[in-house]
Design a protein around this motif. Structure first.
Motif, PDB file in Angstrom:
ATOM      1  N   HIS A 163     -13.643  81.779  68.222  1.00  0.00           N
ATOM      2  CA  HIS A 163     -12.360  81.852  67.522  1.00  0.00           C
ATOM      3  C   HIS A 163     -12.556  82.143  66.043  1.00  0.00           C
ATOM      4  CE1 HIS A 163      -8.317  80.995  66.207  1.00  0.00           C
ATOM      5  NE2 HIS A 163      -8.758  80.046  65.396  1.00  0.00           N
ATOM      6  N   MET A 164     -13.452  81.423  65.409  1.00  0.00           N
ATOM      7  CA  MET A 164     -13.647  81.619  63.977  1.00  0.00           C
ATOM      8  C   MET A 164     -14.251  82.984  63.674  1.00  0.00           C
ATOM      9  SD  MET A 164     -12.232  79.118  62.597  1.00  0.00           S
ATOM     10  CE  MET A 164     -12.519  79.929  61.028  1.00  0.00           C
ATOM     11  N   LEU A 181     -12.488  69.124  66.679  1.00  0.00           N
ATOM     12  CA  LEU A 181     -13.680  69.108  65.828  1.00  0.00           C
ATOM     13  C   LEU A 181     -14.452  67.807  65.970  1.00  0.00           C
ATOM     14  CD1 LEU A 181     -12.399  70.740  62.528  1.00  0.00           C
ATOM     15  CD2 LEU A 181     -14.279  71.580  63.946  1.00  0.00           C
ATOM     16  N   ARG A 182     -13.716  66.710  66.164  1.00  0.00           N
ATOM     17  CA  ARG A 182     -14.348  65.395  66.248  1.00  0.00           C
ATOM     18  C   ARG A 182     -15.255  65.268  67.468  1.00  0.00           C
ATOM     19  NH1 ARG A 182      -9.252  65.251  68.091  1.00  0.00           N
ATOM     20  NH2 ARG A 182      -8.786  64.205  70.055  1.00  0.00           N
ATOM     21  N   VAL A 216     -19.771  75.488  63.167  1.00  0.00           N
ATOM     22  CA  VAL A 216     -18.354  75.847  63.101  1.00  0.00           C
ATOM     23  C   VAL A 216     -17.823  75.675  61.685  1.00  0.00           C
ATOM     24  CG1 VAL A 216     -16.041  75.231  63.898  1.00  0.00           C
ATOM     25  CG2 VAL A 216     -17.935  75.327  65.524  1.00  0.00           C
ATOM     26  N   GLU A 217     -18.280  74.633  61.005  1.00  0.00           N
ATOM     27  CA  GLU A 217     -17.803  74.358  59.648  1.00  0.00           C
ATOM     28  C   GLU A 217     -18.185  75.476  58.686  1.00  0.00           C
ATOM     29  OE1 GLU A 217     -15.773  71.914  56.795  1.00  0.00           O
ATOM     30  OE2 GLU A 217     -15.727  72.196  58.965  1.00  0.00           O
ATOM     31  N   TYR A 275     -13.953  81.474  56.041  1.00  0.00           N
ATOM     32  CA  TYR A 275     -12.569  81.933  56.085  1.00  0.00           C
ATOM     33  C   TYR A 275     -11.763  81.339  54.927  1.00  0.00           C
ATOM     34  CZ  TYR A 275      -7.903  82.960  57.953  1.00  0.00           C
ATOM     35  OH  TYR A 275      -6.619  83.413  58.121  1.00  0.00           O
ATOM     36  N   GLU A 276     -11.936  80.063  54.676  1.00  0.00           N
ATOM     37  CA  GLU A 276     -11.225  79.427  53.564  1.00  0.00           C
ATOM     38  C   GLU A 276     -11.607  80.067  52.230  1.00  0.00           C
ATOM     39  OE1 GLU A 276     -12.370  75.382  54.017  1.00  0.00           O
ATOM     40  OE2 GLU A 276     -11.109  75.046  55.788  1.00  0.00           O
ATOM     41  N   THR A 277     -12.875  80.463  52.114  1.00  0.00           N
ATOM     42  CA  THR A 277     -13.344  81.091  50.884  1.00  0.00           C
ATOM     43  C   THR A 277     -12.609  82.397  50.609  1.00  0.00           C
ATOM     44  OG1 THR A 277     -15.541  80.084  51.059  1.00  0.00           O
ATOM     45  CG2 THR A 277     -15.367  82.059  49.697  1.00  0.00           C
ATOM     46  N   GLU A 278     -12.215  83.100  51.674  1.00  0.00           N
ATOM     47  CA  GLU A 278     -11.466  84.342  51.499  1.00  0.00           C
ATOM     48  C   GLU A 278     -10.140  84.076  50.788  1.00  0.00           C
ATOM     49  OE1 GLU A 278     -12.209  87.696  52.482  1.00  0.00           O
ATOM     50  OE2 GLU A 278     -14.184  86.757  52.399  1.00  0.00           O
TER      51      GLU A 278
END
Length: 208
Positions: free
Chosen positions: A76-77, A125-126, A136-137, A143-146
């Motif tokens: 997915h990521m 995630l847990r 995964v992190e 993606y968050e960095t984008e």
């Protein structure tokens, strides 16, 4: 062709099943079951039954349920990142505000088409092992960095007023993910209208 079972290396396998068909089918079924019932409540036997193979046959495609969950999240990521890289070129030369609108509309549209994957990516995630969580992190952070890059550019150019772009990044993504919890096709608003409404909220949130 008759489908029958045979054993390789002590594991049952269904003759006539092929990895290019059965592998994706296993992941699709697992994705649906994990989203509906939760990772902990789903057994490999249940997945095998839905796929239509013997339980032992699953282990020809995945070592265990933990690996299956990790694979789903990683896929997915990676899909999100690849799709965004293709989409971002549309506004790569534009200002931060145009880039942020592009990101907002992309995130909503992409994720609305994959509600089960989104649910698992955030709610399960847990249940990842430490090593799988870190893998995964790293993808999630990429993606968050984008988005943070866009916000940083906007702050530097004076377009956005954000005290902490990292916090703002997480807040914006959380806001956008909220669409998946309530939007239903055929409702009062079209998805494009929802995108526009959310873009208006995001723009105001980062413009001081």
């Amino acid at each position: 062709m008759n489908i029958c079972s045979y054993t390789i290396g002590g594991m049952a396998r269904t003759q006539g099943s092929h990895s290019d068909i059965t592998g994706p089918r296993i992941r699709a079924v697992a994705l649906q079951l994990f989203a509906q019932h939760g990772f902990a409540a789903v057994s490999m036997r249940q997945i095998a039954k839905e796929v239509g193979v013997q339980a032992g046959a699953l282990y020809n495609y995945t070592p265990d349920k933990q690996s299956l969950l990790s694979t789903l999240m990683e896929e997915h990521m990676r899909d999100v990142l690849a799709a965004w890289q293709a989409r971002r070129v549309e506004t790569a030369e534009a200002g931060a505000q145009a880039q942020l609108e592009n990101f907002t509309r992309f995130h909503i549209r992409f994720h609305m088409e994959r509600p089960d994957a989104v649910f698992i990516a955030y709610m399960e995630l847990r249940n990842l092992s430490e090593d799988n969580f870190m893998t995964v992190e790293v993808l999630r952070r990429s993606y968050e960095t984008e988005l943070q890059r866009i916000l940083d550019e906007g702050v530097a150019s004076g377009v956005f007023t954000v005290r902490d772009t990292k916090v703002a990044t997480l807040a914006v993504i959380a806001m956008l993910n909220g669409v998946m919890t309530w939007y239903r096709s055929g409702g009062r608003l079209s998805l494009e209208e929802v995108e526009t409404a959310y873009w208006d909220m995001v723009r105001k949130a980062v413009s001081g």
